[in-house]
Design a protein around this motif. Structure first.
Motif, PDB file in Angstrom:
ATOM      1  N   UNK A   1       0.835  -1.197   0.000  1.00 47.12           N
ATOM      2  CA  UNK A   1       0.000   0.000   0.000  1.00 47.12           C
ATOM      3  C   UNK A   1       0.873   1.250   0.000  1.00 47.12           C
ATOM      4  N   UNK A   2       0.320   2.332  -0.505  1.00 41.81           N
ATOM      5  CA  UNK A   2       0.985   3.634  -0.504  1.00 41.81           C
ATOM      6  C   UNK A   2       0.191   4.542   0.420  1.00 41.81           C
ATOM      7  N   UNK A   3       0.750   4.839   1.588  1.00 39.54           N
ATOM      8  CA  UNK A   3       0.007   5.584   2.607  1.00 39.54           C
ATOM      9  C   UNK A   3      -0.306   7.010   2.164  1.00 39.54           C
ATOM     10  N   UNK A   4       0.590   7.620   1.393  1.00 36.08           N
ATOM     11  CA  UNK A   4       0.324   8.975   0.899  1.00 36.08           C
ATOM     12  C   UNK A   4      -0.870   8.979  -0.067  1.00 36.08           C
ATOM     13  N   UNK A   5      -0.932   7.973  -0.911  1.00 38.00           N
ATOM     14  CA  UNK A   5      -2.054   7.847  -1.849  1.00 38.00           C
ATOM     15  C   UNK A   5      -3.348   7.536  -1.089  1.00 38.00           C
ATOM     16  N   UNK A   6      -3.240   6.734  -0.030  1.00 37.24           N
ATOM     17  CA  UNK A   6      -4.415   6.413   0.783  1.00 37.24           C
ATOM     18  C   UNK A   6      -4.974   7.670   1.442  1.00 37.24           C
ATOM     19  N   UNK A   7      -4.095   8.559   1.875  1.00 34.31           N
ATOM     20  CA  UNK A   7      -4.544   9.826   2.482  1.00 34.31           C
ATOM     21  C   UNK A   7      -5.303  10.651   1.455  1.00 34.31           C
ATOM     22  N   UNK A   8      -4.774  10.720   0.226  1.00 34.85           N
ATOM     23  CA  UNK A   8      -5.452  11.476  -0.841  1.00 34.85           C
ATOM     24  C   UNK A   8      -6.825  10.885  -1.146  1.00 34.85           C
ATOM     25  N   UNK A   9      -6.892   9.561  -1.222  1.00 35.22           N
ATOM     26  CA  UNK A   9      -8.134   8.898  -1.595  1.00 35.22           C
ATOM     27  C   UNK A   9      -9.186   8.920  -0.486  1.00 35.22           C
ATOM     28  N   UNK A  10      -8.755   8.683   0.754  1.00 35.28           N
ATOM     29  CA  UNK A  10      -9.709   8.556   1.854  1.00 35.28           C
ATOM     30  C   UNK A  10     -10.071   9.878   2.503  1.00 35.28           C
ATOM     31  N   UNK A  11      -9.250  10.894   2.312  1.00 35.90           N
ATOM     32  CA  UNK A  11      -9.618  12.227   2.776  1.00 35.90           C
ATOM     33  C   UNK A  11      -9.176  12.589   4.184  1.00 35.90           C
ATOM     34  N   UNK A  12      -9.860  13.585   4.716  1.00 35.35           N
ATOM     35  CA  UNK A  12      -9.475  14.235   5.976  1.00 35.35           C
ATOM     36  C   UNK A  12      -9.536  13.302   7.185  1.00 35.35           C
ATOM     37  N   UNK A  13     -10.529  12.443   7.237  1.00 39.17           N
ATOM     38  CA  UNK A  13     -10.671  11.551   8.396  1.00 39.17           C
ATOM     39  C   UNK A  13      -9.462  10.626   8.493  1.00 39.17           C
ATOM     40  N   UNK A  14      -9.091  10.001   7.392  1.00 40.59           N
ATOM     41  CA  UNK A  14      -7.931   9.106   7.396  1.00 40.59           C
ATOM     42  C   UNK A  14      -6.650   9.885   7.677  1.00 40.59           C
ATOM     43  N   UNK A  15      -6.552  11.086   7.139  1.00 43.77           N
ATOM     44  CA  UNK A  15      -5.386  11.935   7.389  1.00 43.77           C
ATOM     45  C   UNK A  15      -5.230  12.222   8.885  1.00 43.77           C
ATOM     46  N   UNK A  16      -6.354  12.475   9.564  1.00 45.91           N
ATOM     47  CA  UNK A  16      -6.308  12.703  11.010  1.00 45.91           C
ATOM     48  C   UNK A  16      -5.894  11.444  11.777  1.00 45.91           C
ATOM     49  N   UNK A  17      -6.311  10.280  11.302  1.00 47.46           N
ATOM     50  CA  UNK A  17      -5.915   9.023  11.943  1.00 47.46           C
ATOM     51  C   UNK A  17      -4.406   8.830  11.795  1.00 47.46           C
ATOM     52  N   UNK A  18      -3.876   9.094  10.607  1.00 48.92           N
ATOM     53  CA  UNK A  18      -2.437   8.968  10.372  1.00 48.92           C
ATOM     54  C   UNK A  18      -1.675   9.952  11.257  1.00 48.92           C
ATOM     55  N   UNK A  19      -2.191  11.169  11.360  1.00 40.06           N
ATOM     56  CA  UNK A  19      -1.562  12.178  12.217  1.00 40.06           C
ATOM     57  C   UNK A  19      -1.574  11.728  13.670  1.00 40.06           C
TER      58      UNK A  19
END
Length: 132
Positions: A45-63
């Protein structure tokens, strides 16, 4: 590559950092972010691409996961081995303890990988009876 969290995120989500922790935190944020990228790559998987695809909620989880890992690393003592459990005895001369991370270093928990969707799914069937 840019880190998934900033020093400001650490200050807001965990606690205000001491001045001597600031530089270490900046470096840890880069290293932890790249470790997460590597973990994602290991499961294809590409986590940066996953952030782009899944949006703000996933970005906050990664953060959040990044902040948790960096905070745990900052709490780990650098001048002595951190212990999670310690016991002593008197006349029997017994001392024992369990280290948090023997040898120190950064570690990522299974639950953190699971929250990011980076745990490899396993499935299978055990056929107890065989086939006729």
């Amino acid at each position: 590559m840019t880190p998934f969290a900033t020093v400001e995120d650490l200050n807001n989500l965990w606690r205000p950092l001491k001045p001597e922790e600031q530089i270490r935190a900046e470096e840890l944020l880069k290293v932890v972010s790249n470790r997460l990228r590597q973990e994602a790559d290991r499961v294809g998987k590409d986590i940066d691409k996953m952030i782009e695809e899944k949006g703000e909620v996933y970005e906050d989880v990664v953060k959040s996961v990044t902040v948790d890992i960096v905070a745990r690393t900052l709490m780990t003592s650098t001048d002595k081995e951190p212990m999670t459990q310690y016991s002593e005895s008197a006349l029997g001369y017994t001392v024992s303890g369990t280290f948090l991370t023997p040898g120190g270093g950064i570690f990522i928990k299974r639950d953190e990988l699971k929250a990011l969707g980076l745990r490899r799914q396993r499935y299978g069937v055990i056929d107890f009876y065989g086939t006729d």
